[in-house]
Design a protein around this motif. Sequence first.
Motif, mmCIF file in Angstrom:
data_model
loop_
_atom_site.group_PDB
_atom_site.id
_atom_site.type_symbol
_atom_site.label_atom_id
_atom_site.label_comp_id
_atom_site.label_asym_id
_atom_site.label_seq_id
_atom_site.Cartn_x
_atom_site.Cartn_y
_atom_site.Cartn_z
ATOM 1 N N THR A 74 7.509 4.614 -11.867
ATOM 2 C CA THR A 74 6.368 5.541 -11.521
ATOM 3 C C THR A 74 5.300 4.858 -10.735
ATOM 4 O O THR A 74 5.228 3.908 -10.717
ATOM 5 C CB THR A 74 5.737 6.015 -12.930
ATOM 6 O OG1 THR A 74 5.240 5.024 -13.424
ATOM 7 C CG2 THR A 74 7.071 6.501 -13.664
ATOM 8 N N ASN A 75 4.593 6.031 -9.946
ATOM 9 C CA ASN A 75 3.352 5.613 -9.261
ATOM 10 C C ASN A 75 2.478 6.935 -9.033
ATOM 11 O O ASN A 75 3.079 7.902 -8.674
ATOM 12 C CB ASN A 75 3.872 5.011 -7.823
ATOM 13 C CG ASN A 75 2.700 4.341 -7.039
ATOM 14 O OD1 ASN A 75 1.795 4.938 -6.604
ATOM 15 N ND2 ASN A 75 2.523 3.171 -6.971
ATOM 16 N N ALA A 76 1.053 6.614 -9.150
ATOM 17 C CA ALA A 76 0.377 7.800 -9.324
ATOM 18 C C ALA A 76 0.286 8.137 -7.802
ATOM 19 O O ALA A 76 -0.196 9.417 -7.777
ATOM 20 C CB ALA A 76 -0.979 7.365 -9.826
ATOM 21 N N ASN A 77 0.641 7.426 -6.904
ATOM 22 C CA ASN A 77 0.340 7.858 -5.595
ATOM 23 C C ASN A 77 1.666 8.774 -5.083
ATOM 24 O O ASN A 77 1.870 8.930 -3.768
ATOM 25 C CB ASN A 77 -0.034 6.880 -4.560
ATOM 26 C CG ASN A 77 -1.556 6.564 -4.977
ATOM 27 O OD1 ASN A 77 -2.194 7.274 -5.078
ATOM 28 N ND2 ASN A 77 -1.854 5.143 -4.859
ATOM 29 N N ALA A 78 2.864 8.448 -5.733
ATOM 30 C CA ALA A 78 4.178 9.200 -5.234
ATOM 31 C C ALA A 78 3.932 10.671 -5.308
ATOM 32 O O ALA A 78 3.839 11.255 -6.579
ATOM 33 C CB ALA A 78 5.239 8.689 -6.297
ATOM 34 N N GLN A 79 3.939 11.415 -4.275
ATOM 35 C CA GLN A 79 3.641 12.610 -4.115
ATOM 36 C C GLN A 79 5.283 13.559 -4.516
ATOM 37 O O GLN A 79 5.061 14.861 -5.029
ATOM 38 C CB GLN A 79 3.135 13.179 -2.718
ATOM 39 C CG GLN A 79 1.609 12.631 -2.555
ATOM 40 C CD GLN A 79 0.703 12.879 -3.474
ATOM 41 O OE1 GLN A 79 0.507 13.913 -4.056
ATOM 42 N NE2 GLN A 79 0.107 11.882 -4.090
ATOM 43 N N SER B 211 0.760 -1.187 0.008
ATOM 44 C CA SER B 211 0.236 0.129 0.035
ATOM 45 C C SER B 211 0.871 1.104 -0.163
ATOM 46 O O SER B 211 0.424 2.384 -0.189
ATOM 47 C CB SER B 211 -0.999 0.036 1.172
ATOM 48 O OG SER B 211 -0.417 -0.069 2.481
ATOM 49 N N ASN B 212 1.996 1.299 0.434
ATOM 50 C CA ASN B 212 3.111 2.249 0.248
ATOM 51 C C ASN B 212 3.393 2.324 -1.066
ATOM 52 O O ASN B 212 4.082 1.460 -1.760
ATOM 53 C CB ASN B 212 4.304 2.021 1.167
ATOM 54 C CG ASN B 212 5.400 2.959 1.356
ATOM 55 O OD1 ASN B 212 5.503 3.927 0.356
ATOM 56 N ND2 ASN B 212 6.161 3.191 2.393
ATOM 57 N N PRO B 213 3.240 3.460 -1.717
ATOM 58 C CA PRO B 213 3.732 3.594 -3.486
ATOM 59 C C PRO B 213 5.183 3.455 -3.543
ATOM 60 O O PRO B 213 5.435 2.814 -4.606
ATOM 61 C CB PRO B 213 3.306 4.928 -3.801
ATOM 62 C CG PRO B 213 3.133 5.727 -2.480
ATOM 63 C CD PRO B 213 2.922 4.736 -1.354
ATOM 64 N N TYR B 214 6.132 3.753 -2.631
ATOM 65 C CA TYR B 214 7.303 3.725 -2.640
ATOM 66 C C TYR B 214 8.101 2.083 -2.409
ATOM 67 O O TYR B 214 9.091 1.878 -3.006
ATOM 68 C CB TYR B 214 8.472 4.233 -1.611
ATOM 69 C CG TYR B 214 7.950 6.033 -2.021
ATOM 70 C CD1 TYR B 214 8.273 6.578 -2.967
ATOM 71 C CD2 TYR B 214 6.974 6.435 -1.197
ATOM 72 C CE1 TYR B 214 8.222 7.845 -3.546
ATOM 73 C CE2 TYR B 214 6.836 8.111 -1.611
ATOM 74 C CZ TYR B 214 7.243 8.714 -2.438
ATOM 75 O OH TYR B 214 6.776 9.740 -3.043
ATOM 76 N N ASN C 196 5.997 10.765 -9.811
ATOM 77 C CA ASN C 196 4.833 10.513 -10.285
ATOM 78 C C ASN C 196 4.783 10.329 -11.859
ATOM 79 O O ASN C 196 5.759 11.231 -12.132
ATOM 80 C CB ASN C 196 4.047 11.821 -9.764
ATOM 81 C CG ASN C 196 2.449 11.816 -10.166
ATOM 82 O OD1 ASN C 196 2.330 12.013 -11.267
ATOM 83 N ND2 ASN C 196 1.821 11.534 -9.203
#
Length: 456
Positions: free
Chosen positions: A262-267, A158-161, A438
């Motif tokens: 990449t991950n859409a939740n990576a701020q 659940s952690n984008p990283y 992102n």
Amino acid sequence: MKKIYVLLFISAIALQSFAQDKLPSNFFFKELPNGLQMLVIEDNTVPLATIEMVVKNGAYTEDSAFNGLSHLYEHMFFKANKDIPSQEEFLKRINELGISFNGTTSNERVNYYITLSNGKLTEGLEFMNSAIRYPMFLEQEMKNENPVVDGEFQRAESNPYYFLFEEFSRKFWGANYYRKNPIGLHDVILTATTEKMRTIQQKYYYPNNSMLVVAGDVDHNAVFPLIEKIYGDWVPADFDPFVKWPIPEVKPLTGITKFMATNANAQVPLFIIGFHGPDTRNDIKATYAADVFSYILQQANSQLQRDLIESGLAFQVNVSYQTEKYTGPIQIILVPNPMKIQEAYDKLWENVLNWTKPDYYTDEQLETAKNLLAIDDAYGKESTSEFVHLVTYWWASATIDYYTNYVANLQKVTRQDITNYVNKYIVDKPYVAGLMVNPSMKDMPVLKEMGFEIAK
């Protein structure tokens, strides 16, 4: 690595002392004829006893077919066994004894521990004995527990990283990825069988591959005979599992490997950079230098923090080293200001190239790092029920002596030791660097110029 011998030839000797003169005054160490090592840590401040069983097992013993099953085994430890043959009775017995229990699985250790009233020590030792020697691995309990363990995996995802660290780990460890991945693989966990649990038990769960620690308000003169009475007939292995199934060495890195995820939740962007570091089998001196140097770099007034954090180039930078028996990783985490990614990355490497210069850190920062590590060590001893976990970690990944002499050996670390460590493991050495951004940032020309691209 401490070798394990079957001690049948010394059966006439009831108990052996081992290096007692090197231990702290409240540590008492002995070994049973069957090879079970015993450590009693006396702390009479609270009328409690913690019983911890630690086994040299974990991810480092796993190939791809078993990756994650040392962890599942840990969960099955607290299930039905020959003496307590159902989960309901198991939980009932826990309530009767007032037990607090848990376990952990890491790369090089699996430990199980319970804390209860010191007046229930005999019952607690019998409880642990039943669990370690006679697990039943009931099919239905396996089915119930598989998704529980897999759920821990899903929470990590659940952690984008997580996905950056996952890809980094595969590139960093190569063929040994599974042996550095205690959380395991979904499919292996969800399809685990009783037979696979028995395979693990038959390889590693023997007294001469384990240590039993009793810590708290206890008397070692009473505890050792009690352990011998309960565990003395535990049959040892007639083989050394690490000779029969040797741990493959990590293949050295070659060149420089860069990748982008990449991950859409990576701020915010995040870099992770890794080097293969020292281990406790081959370069103990460098492990102490690595710890001291990492604590120099984390100080707010260090050159690294001033150049990156105070300047506004980055939100976070951290350099760490994890002590292990098989290749400890050195990792740098950099969270750059999204508007200054290249400046932050370049400044980081400018610092790395200066790490061996005499004026990069001050004598005061060197001594502060040693003091901070000593304070951390003291905090670790604040609660005996927690402290015992530290001791068993070092038993598995080094030796008890490594830990009990840890602070004293930190004080001996010199500037030359740190320079040797940096030159041997970091400067101009192969490394893996990963970047997560992102998706909206992935086509920025500057990232391509820095060598970070999505793999095609």
